[in-house]
Scaffold this motif. Structure first.
Motif, PDB file in Angstrom:
ATOM      1  N   TYR A 103       0.844  -1.205   0.000  1.00  0.00           N
ATOM      2  CA  TYR A 103       0.000   0.000   0.000  1.00  0.00           C
ATOM      3  C   TYR A 103       0.879   1.255   0.000  1.00  0.00           C
TER       4      TYR A 103
ATOM      5  N   ALA B  47      -8.677   1.012   0.895  1.00  0.00           N
ATOM      6  CA  ALA B  47      -8.308  -0.124   1.750  1.00  0.00           C
ATOM      7  C   ALA B  47      -7.299  -1.055   1.096  1.00  0.00           C
ATOM      8  N   THR B  48      -7.061  -0.904  -0.206  1.00  0.00           N
ATOM      9  CA  THR B  48      -6.136  -1.781  -0.905  1.00  0.00           C
ATOM     10  C   THR B  48      -5.053  -0.950  -1.580  1.00  0.00           C
TER      11      THR B  48
ATOM     12  N   GLU C 148      -5.512   7.309   5.222  1.00  0.00           N
ATOM     13  CA  GLU C 148      -4.785   6.042   5.179  1.00  0.00           C
ATOM     14  C   GLU C 148      -4.720   5.450   6.589  1.00  0.00           C
ATOM     15  N   HIS C 149      -5.015   4.179   6.698  1.00  0.00           N
ATOM     16  CA  HIS C 149      -4.840   3.475   7.968  1.00  0.00           C
ATOM     17  C   HIS C 149      -3.449   2.839   7.985  1.00  0.00           C
TER      18      HIS C 149
ATOM     19  N   LEU D  85      -2.581  -0.676   7.016  1.00  0.00           N
ATOM     20  CA  LEU D  85      -2.697  -1.083   5.623  1.00  0.00           C
ATOM     21  C   LEU D  85      -1.405  -0.887   4.835  1.00  0.00           C
TER      22      LEU D  85
ATOM     23  N   ILE E   8       0.355  -4.037   3.439  1.00  0.00           N
ATOM     24  CA  ILE E   8      -0.434  -5.069   2.763  1.00  0.00           C
ATOM     25  C   ILE E   8      -0.242  -4.948   1.256  1.00  0.00           C
TER      26      ILE E   8
ATOM     27  N   SER F 292     -12.231   1.392   5.254  1.00  0.00           N
ATOM     28  CA  SER F 292     -10.795   1.393   5.532  1.00  0.00           C
ATOM     29  C   SER F 292     -10.299   0.019   5.981  1.00  0.00           C
ATOM     30  N   TYR F 293      -9.491  -0.005   7.020  1.00  0.00           N
ATOM     31  CA  TYR F 293      -8.872  -1.244   7.499  1.00  0.00           C
ATOM     32  C   TYR F 293      -9.890  -2.321   7.874  1.00  0.00           C
TER      33      TYR F 293
ATOM     34  N   MET G 104     -10.351  -5.464   5.819  1.00  0.00           N
ATOM     35  CA  MET G 104      -9.491  -6.638   6.008  1.00  0.00           C
ATOM     36  C   MET G 104     -10.087  -7.600   7.039  1.00  0.00           C
TER      37      MET G 104
ATOM     38  N   ASP H 211     -16.346  -2.928   0.112  1.00  0.00           N
ATOM     39  CA  ASP H 211     -15.366  -1.910   0.479  1.00  0.00           C
ATOM     40  C   ASP H 211     -15.983  -0.561   0.118  1.00  0.00           C
TER      41      ASP H 211
ATOM     42  N   PHE I 275      -2.853 -10.495   7.468  1.00  0.00           N
ATOM     43  CA  PHE I 275      -3.176  -9.513   6.441  1.00  0.00           C
ATOM     44  C   PHE I 275      -2.001  -9.421   5.476  1.00  0.00           C
TER      45      PHE I 275
END
Length: 362
Positions: free
Chosen positions: A12, A155-156, A178-179, A182, A185, A216-217, A220, A240, A358
């Protein structure tokens, strides 16, 4: 893997760095500014190498003056530049709310469309490292409340790059969330530049038993559960959401008409959350399709503890998602099946670092 030609796996964080680099190559008006942007750690490596490539006139640090510097970026955007402003914590953006809410979000409307503010504000949310009440908040609902701001939560890695390029090219101010869990990942990411929509949710796991709309996260965590349950014939539809504003209610409504059940997952506090807003809108549209009252899972309504011992039970996880799905759909598994699911979804490793399960691609 996605079907595009010329794809490979990137994290990410790498996808964000590549998206920034390609956007800057394509448009000399794009600049990057933020506290720590040229630092050796490079904002979790998301700005690595950009200053060497584009120079100090386009990639630069900023003083600890969030409101003032956001005003500078708003002015630069008004004058034709396309700034990307970076805050290492979303909490720091609270110091710039006057510029974001009263200026950036309103300018296009106040001047009857004759002026635009093409500004991207990257902010980071998430858990870990004992960051406590002032460095780990998820404040997307605050920004999503403001007309004129777009608020996206990729999320991706695929969406991180595509949505960032799309946000930079958009003529509206975009809060790009942004988390941090992530960032490492991986996903299949095209080599060339591309755009992912800023206003459309995406089904990432098809099913007909229950609709799980995640931000977001939490996507997952939902995917862990959906894949574990699929092995036992229980098909969970995971959406998502991608964006908190605009909110793609149509995608969720369409899914709920098929499943009759809705579970919404958010990283923010329960009260006033975007999860609650999504549930309300779906109920207004699809009340007759729902077989049970919708459920939301979000963070509890108190500040995040600094102590990692106290924080361990603070954050919702895949186990809570699994239990909610079972209760919402009145589904029972055998003891053996139940233990199998739990073994598949339980967090592995230390609770204050990203779950080792993850990986990707998603």
């Amino acid at each position: 893997m996605r079907s595009e030609q010329g794809v490979r796996e990137l994290t990410y964080a790498q996808a964000i760095q590549e998206g920034l680099s390609q956007a800057m190559e394509a448009d000399p008006r794009v600049i990057v500014i933020g506290e720590g942007v040229p630092d050796p750690k490079a904002i979790f490596a998301t700005t690595a190498g950009l200053r060497d490539k584009f120079g100090a006139q386009r990639v630069f640090d900023m003083p600890l003056s969030e409101n003032g510097m956001t005003g500078v970026c708003v002015g630069a955007a008004m004058c034709g530049m396309r700034p990307v402003m970076v805050h290492q914590r979303i909490d720091f953006a609270m110091l710039a709310m006057d510029q974001l809410v009263n200026n950036a979000a309103k300018w296009h409307y106040m001047f009857d469309g004759l002026a635009s503010i093409p500004l991207v504000v990257r902010v980071i949310v998430g858990r870990g490292w004992g960051q406590g009440p002032q460095h780990s908040q998820s404040l997307q609902a605050i920004f999503a409340h403001v007309p004129g701001l777009k608020v996206v939560l990729p999320a991706t890695a695929y969406d991180a790059k595509g949505m960032l390029i799309g946000a930079i090219e958009d003529n509206n101010p975009v809060i790009f969330i942004e988390h941090r869990w992530l960032h490492n990942i991986k996903d299949a990411v095209p080599v060339t530049g591309y755009r992912a929509p800023l206003d459309k949710a995406r089904v990432v796991h098809a099913g007909d038993k229950v609709t799980v709309a995640a931000f977001s996260y939490m996507v997952m965590e939902a995917l862990l559960v959906a894949r574990a349950l699929a092995k036992h014939g229980i098909q969970v539809e995971v959406i998502d959401m991608r964006s908190a504003r605009p909110l793609d209610v149509d995608a969720v409504s369409q899914s709920v008409r098929k499943t009759g059940h809705l579970l919404v997952l958010d990283t923010a506090w329960t009260s006033g959350s975007i999860a609650g807003e999504l549930i309300t809108r779906v109920v207004e549209r699809e009340f007759g399709a729902l077989r049970k009252a919708p459920v939301r899972i979000a963070s509890p309504d108190y500040p995040v503890p600094t102590s990692h011992y106290m924080a361990e039970k603070y954050y919702p996880d895949a186990v809570q998602v699994y239990e909610a799905i079972m209760a919402l759909t009145a589904t029972a598994l055998t003891l053996e099946q139940h233990e199998s699911v739990l073994a598949s979804i339980r967090h592995t490793g230390r609770h204050d670092v990203p779950n080792a399960k993850f990986t990707g691609p998603f």
